[in-house]
Design a protein around this motif. Structure first.
Motif, mmCIF file in Angstrom:
data_model
loop_
_atom_site.group_PDB
_atom_site.id
_atom_site.type_symbol
_atom_site.label_atom_id
_atom_site.label_comp_id
_atom_site.label_asym_id
_atom_site.label_seq_id
_atom_site.Cartn_x
_atom_site.Cartn_y
_atom_site.Cartn_z
ATOM 1 N N SER A 207 -11.329 1.150 -11.330
ATOM 2 C CA SER A 207 -10.320 1.875 -12.066
ATOM 3 C C SER A 207 -9.578 2.800 -11.141
ATOM 4 N N PRO A 208 -8.273 2.928 -11.300
ATOM 5 C CA PRO A 208 -7.484 3.752 -10.398
ATOM 6 C C PRO A 208 -7.868 5.204 -10.413
ATOM 7 N N ASP A 209 -8.587 5.640 -11.440
ATOM 8 C CA ASP A 209 -8.947 7.044 -11.490
ATOM 9 C C ASP A 209 -10.145 7.361 -10.622
ATOM 10 N N GLN A 210 -10.772 6.316 -10.079
ATOM 11 C CA GLN A 210 -11.989 6.538 -9.314
ATOM 12 C C GLN A 210 -11.678 7.393 -8.095
ATOM 13 N N GLN A 211 -12.309 8.529 -8.001
ATOM 14 C CA GLN A 211 -12.041 9.465 -6.914
ATOM 15 C C GLN A 211 -13.000 9.219 -5.757
ATOM 16 N N SER A 212 -12.482 9.106 -4.565
ATOM 17 C CA SER A 212 -13.339 8.926 -3.402
ATOM 18 C C SER A 212 -13.821 10.273 -2.904
ATOM 19 N N MET A 213 -14.968 10.278 -2.256
ATOM 20 C CA MET A 213 -15.573 11.518 -1.795
ATOM 21 C C MET A 213 -14.896 12.022 -0.521
ATOM 22 N N ASP A 214 -14.433 11.116 0.331
ATOM 23 C CA ASP A 214 -13.794 11.503 1.584
ATOM 24 C C ASP A 214 -12.559 10.636 1.765
ATOM 25 N N PHE A 215 -11.477 11.004 1.085
ATOM 26 C CA PHE A 215 -10.269 10.176 1.085
ATOM 27 C C PHE A 215 -9.689 10.057 2.489
ATOM 28 N N LYS A 216 -9.553 11.179 3.200
ATOM 29 C CA LYS A 216 -8.935 11.144 4.523
ATOM 30 C C LYS A 216 -9.795 10.365 5.513
ATOM 31 N N GLY A 217 -11.100 10.651 5.506
ATOM 32 C CA GLY A 217 -11.973 9.962 6.449
ATOM 33 C C GLY A 217 -12.018 8.465 6.206
ATOM 34 N N SER A 218 -12.131 8.069 4.934
ATOM 35 C CA SER A 218 -12.166 6.641 4.611
ATOM 36 C C SER A 218 -10.827 5.980 4.921
ATOM 37 N N SER A 219 -9.721 6.705 4.687
ATOM 38 C CA SER A 219 -8.394 6.145 4.988
ATOM 39 C C SER A 219 -8.237 5.901 6.486
ATOM 40 N N ARG A 220 -8.658 6.870 7.295
ATOM 41 C CA ARG A 220 -8.556 6.688 8.752
ATOM 42 C C ARG A 220 -9.436 5.529 9.220
ATOM 43 N N ARG A 221 -10.620 5.437 8.657
ATOM 44 C CA ARG A 221 -11.514 4.350 9.056
ATOM 45 C C ARG A 221 -10.946 2.996 8.633
ATOM 46 N N LEU A 222 -10.307 2.970 7.456
ATOM 47 C CA LEU A 222 -9.686 1.734 6.990
ATOM 48 C C LEU A 222 -8.533 1.338 7.915
ATOM 49 N N LEU A 223 -7.757 2.308 8.365
ATOM 50 C CA LEU A 223 -6.661 2.001 9.285
ATOM 51 C C LEU A 223 -7.187 1.471 10.610
ATOM 52 N N ARG A 224 -8.368 1.977 11.032
ATOM 53 C CA ARG A 224 -8.948 1.489 12.285
ATOM 54 C C ARG A 224 -9.372 0.023 12.179
ATOM 55 N N GLN A 225 -9.565 -0.461 10.953
ATOM 56 C CA GLN A 225 -9.916 -1.867 10.781
ATOM 57 C C GLN A 225 -8.782 -2.787 11.228
ATOM 58 N N PHE A 226 -7.563 -2.232 11.301
ATOM 59 C CA PHE A 226 -6.403 -3.055 11.657
ATOM 60 C C PHE A 226 -6.144 -3.071 13.164
ATOM 61 N N ARG A 227 -7.060 -2.525 13.967
ATOM 62 C CA ARG A 227 -6.833 -2.511 15.416
ATOM 63 C C ARG A 227 -6.678 -3.912 15.981
ATOM 64 N N ALA A 228 -7.441 -4.844 15.449
ATOM 65 C CA ALA A 228 -7.357 -6.217 15.959
ATOM 66 C C ALA A 228 -6.035 -6.872 15.611
ATOM 67 N N GLU A 229 -5.285 -6.278 14.698
ATOM 68 C CA GLU A 229 -3.994 -6.834 14.280
ATOM 69 C C GLU A 229 -2.833 -6.006 14.819
ATOM 70 N N ARG A 230 -3.049 -5.322 15.949
ATOM 71 C CA ARG A 230 -2.004 -4.444 16.490
ATOM 72 C C ARG A 230 -0.714 -5.208 16.788
ATOM 73 N N VAL A 231 -0.840 -6.370 17.383
ATOM 74 C CA VAL A 231 0.364 -7.137 17.734
ATOM 75 C C VAL A 231 1.100 -7.572 16.475
ATOM 76 N N THR A 232 0.356 -8.122 15.522
ATOM 77 C CA THR A 232 0.985 -8.578 14.276
ATOM 78 C C THR A 232 1.644 -7.425 13.538
ATOM 79 N N LEU A 233 0.944 -6.291 13.463
ATOM 80 C CA LEU A 233 1.518 -5.141 12.779
ATOM 81 C C LEU A 233 2.709 -4.569 13.534
ATOM 82 N N GLY A 234 2.679 -4.640 14.875
ATOM 83 C CA GLY A 234 3.818 -4.167 15.653
ATOM 84 C C GLY A 234 5.061 -4.991 15.396
ATOM 85 N N VAL A 235 4.888 -6.316 15.386
ATOM 86 C CA VAL A 235 6.025 -7.190 15.082
ATOM 87 C C VAL A 235 6.495 -6.961 13.654
#
Length: 635
Positions: A6-34
């Motif tokens: 449910s969209p109302d579900q509140q995460s305990m560490d929004f910023k930390g989890s968001s940064r970690r999620l963004l780090r998951q895209f490191r392997a796609e740096r070229v694709t994301l750059g293009v």
């Protein structure tokens, strides 16, 4: 919602989890750059488009004005003549317009401008399509890797992790949360980038055209934010109730469907229908309130956008009248104000969706960060020859540090012997087998297999020599032959499968099925009884040809005659194998070489069946209690 989050579900560490999620895209740096380059160029072109269309409007208006004036004079002379005639306002307005007196609309020039606008918008659309495809590719690859990480993590987690959590909860993280995360990224990542770049690009052009009009357009931004947050907070609890009611209704329907025969037997149809009606009404009311409140977002944001339009139009008209801006520039600015407010609305509407996705990511990371089982030793040891001699030497074990279970347990089992383990619930019978299988690690002492410490062996090597049949049967969707063959570590023939089934006395009932061994069953084993499912799992264990056989209440679901047949088959197959049998029905283990009576994690008695009865201790008391119960049941 489809993913169970449910969209109302509140995460305990929004910023930390968001940064970690963004780090998951490191392997796609070229694709994301293009992708980012494509989106930047696309947004730039889409921002240029209204400016080009505004220029076309100026050309049309200039042609209409020039056609009404006499030729042979310059633009400045025509404006000065109008000003001397007393029309200073008209003169001011025309001062910002590039026209030629006596010359009408230049359709060729307008055609070129419109053609360039067409190419600009077409290029913007194609580049946005390319950017979207690249973003989806990067997202799918990232979720693919995360799913592989979760699968690998599950194989490294100790049994204690699964014992301490609901099975559905673990499955939800591995399936629903990953699906929800993927859907959230698909719906928001590209849109967030596009909306953010659009806001920046449009704002720059708006200030370039007219700083005053840009400030006027920004006046409504706080109002848009206020509307979005207020409506979101108002509709959020109703969505929570909607999903809660949906879950309750689905649970009721599932229960009534699975227990349909019992509902009819006990005449509970009317009560079931009444409960369904109540929960259906609750769902209707919650859904209506949720949709009504969330539906207010669009008209309210449209009102704010129209308010912005009115303000820009009024102030822009005054600027045109003063000659500071042309009509085409005001037209372009109105389009930019629309482009500016739309991304803000999209960003506000995606806030809850982003929160839901990050909450799912956090649950996945909790699984990935869970403590793993101890790795296998490298290099590992293995017995020279597996014979099945098992020795427990001063073994200690605790599930929890402050609650001892097994303290100083020693036991030696010779190859080919059958050891029966009995005792009350919670005595440590299954724990003993779990330690042997290394589902749990000992707290102290050691367990050896043919003289080799099992802690120094790889788990695969250890378990490859052990066949196990549990009280809870497990079958998967497939044919009966495939289910039996699951126990083999190599390719087996149909003859070997049938031989194992005959040894477990499953061949007789299998051949009565419509397709015999090719009969397809589902993961619930529909079409076969509980006892027949147990026979199939026993056949599976026999086919694995183990050195050690572990039976945890393996005959609890079969009838007395089948139980006798299984024991006879086990007696034939026990030659050369060490067998551990956990049983509550003491009549099934009277022929065991050794019977261990456990209580509170310790072996309080051991011996053969006649010896333990003669000792008149704990085993004799258990046997007498079961005999008395059997007599009472007969009476």
């Amino acid at each position: 919602m489809m993913a169970g989050q449910s969209p109302d579900q509140q995460s305990m560490d929004f910023k930390g989890s968001s940064r970690r999620l963004l780090r998951q895209f490191r392997a796609e740096r070229v694709t994301l750059g293009v992708m980012l380059c494509a989106v930047v160029v696309s947004v730039t072109l889409s921002v240029i488009g209204p400016k080009i269309l505004g220029h076309a409007t100026d050309l049309i208006f200039a042609g209409l004005v020039g056609r009404r004036m006499a030729g042979g004079q310059s633009r400045e002379e025509a404006i000065e003549r109008i000003r001397r005639a007393g029309d200073g306002g008209v003169a001011d307005m025309l001062s910002g317009l590039d026209f030629t007196p006596g010359q009408g609309i230049d359709f060729d020039r307008i055609g070129l401008v419109l053609l360039s606008a067409l190419f600009v918008f077409l290029g913007s659309g194609l580049l946005m399509l390319a950017g979207t495809r690249l973003a989806n590719r990067a997202i799918n690859r990232t979720v693919f890797r995360m799913r592989a990480e979760v699968q690998a993590k599950l194989s490294r987690l100790p049994l204690s992790y699964f014992d301490s959590r609901q099975r559905g909860e673990v499955l939800s993280r591995a399936t629903n949360d990953l699906d929800n995360l993927g859907q959230t990224l698909q719906q928001t990542l590209g849109q967030l980038i596009n909306s953010a770049l659009t806001v920046v690009g449009v704002l720059v052009v708006m200030f370039w055209i007219s700083p005053l009009l840009a400030l006027v357009a920004l006046v409504t931004v706080p109002l848009s934010y206020l509307v979005a947050t207020r409506v979101g907070k108002r509709s959020q609890p109703h969505f929570v109730q909607q999903w809660r009611s949906t879950g309750s209704l689905n649970a009721h329907i599932e229960e009534m469907y699975s227990g349909h025969s019992l509902v009819k037997v006990f005449g509970r149809q009317e009560e079931s229908a009444r409960q369904f009606g109540e929960q259906n009404t609750q769902l209707y009311e919650a859904s209506y309130r949720a949709q009504f409140n969330s539906g207010m977002m669009q008209p309210l944001m449209l009102f704010v956008s129209n308010l912005n339009y009115v303000l820009v139009a009024v102030v822009g008209g005054l600027r045109v009248a003063s000659g500071a801006l042309s009509i085409g520039e005001v037209q372009a600015f109105i389009q930019y104000s629309r482009q500016f407010s739309q991304p803000l609305t999209q960003l506000a509407s995606m806030a809850n969706l982003v929160q839901s996705g990050v909450a799912s990511a956090e649950r996945i990371y909790e699984l990935l960060d869970a403590e793993e089982q101890l790795p296998d030793r490298d290099p590992a040891e293995r017995p020279e020859r597996l014979r099945g001699r098992v020795e427990f030497s001063h073994v200690r074990f605790r599930y929890e540090p402050d609650r001892p279970l097994i303290e100083d347990l020693s036991l030696t089992v010779e190859p080919g012997h059958t050891v029966a383990i009995v005792g009350p619930t919670g005595a440590g019978k299954t724990t003993l087998v779990n330690l042997l299988m290394r589902f749990y690690e000992t707290t102290g002492g050691r367990i050896t297999l043919d003289g080799t410490d099992i802690a120094r062996m790889t788990r695969d090597e250890l378990r490859s020599g052990i066949g196990m049949v549990l009280q809870d049967t497990w079958l998967f969707g497939g044919t009966i032959a495939e289910n039996i063959a699951y126990g083999a570590s190599r390719e087996v023939s149909r003859e070997e499968i049938e031989e194992a089934a005959r040894a477990a006395h499953a061949d007789r009932f299998v051949r009565t099925l419509p397709e015999g061994y090719d009969t397809v069953i589902d993961d619930e084993g529909t079409g076969v009884s509980a006892g027949e499912k147990q026979l199939l799992t026993i056949a599976r264990a026999f086919l694995s040809d183990p050195v050690i056989l572990v039976l945890d209440e393996a005959t609890s679901s079969v009838d007395t005659r089948t139980e006798v047949l299984i024991q006879q088959a086990m007696a034939r197959l026990a030659h050369g194998r060490t067998s551990f049998v956990i049983a509550h029905r003491l009549s099934t283990i009277r022929g065991a070489d050794t019977i261990l009576v456990m209580a509170d994690g310790d072996i309080v008695e051991q011996g053969t069946h006649p010896e333990l009865l003669a000792a008149k201790g704990a085993y004799a008391a258990l046997y007498a209690a079961q005999f008395a119960q059997a007599v009472a049941e007969v009476d």
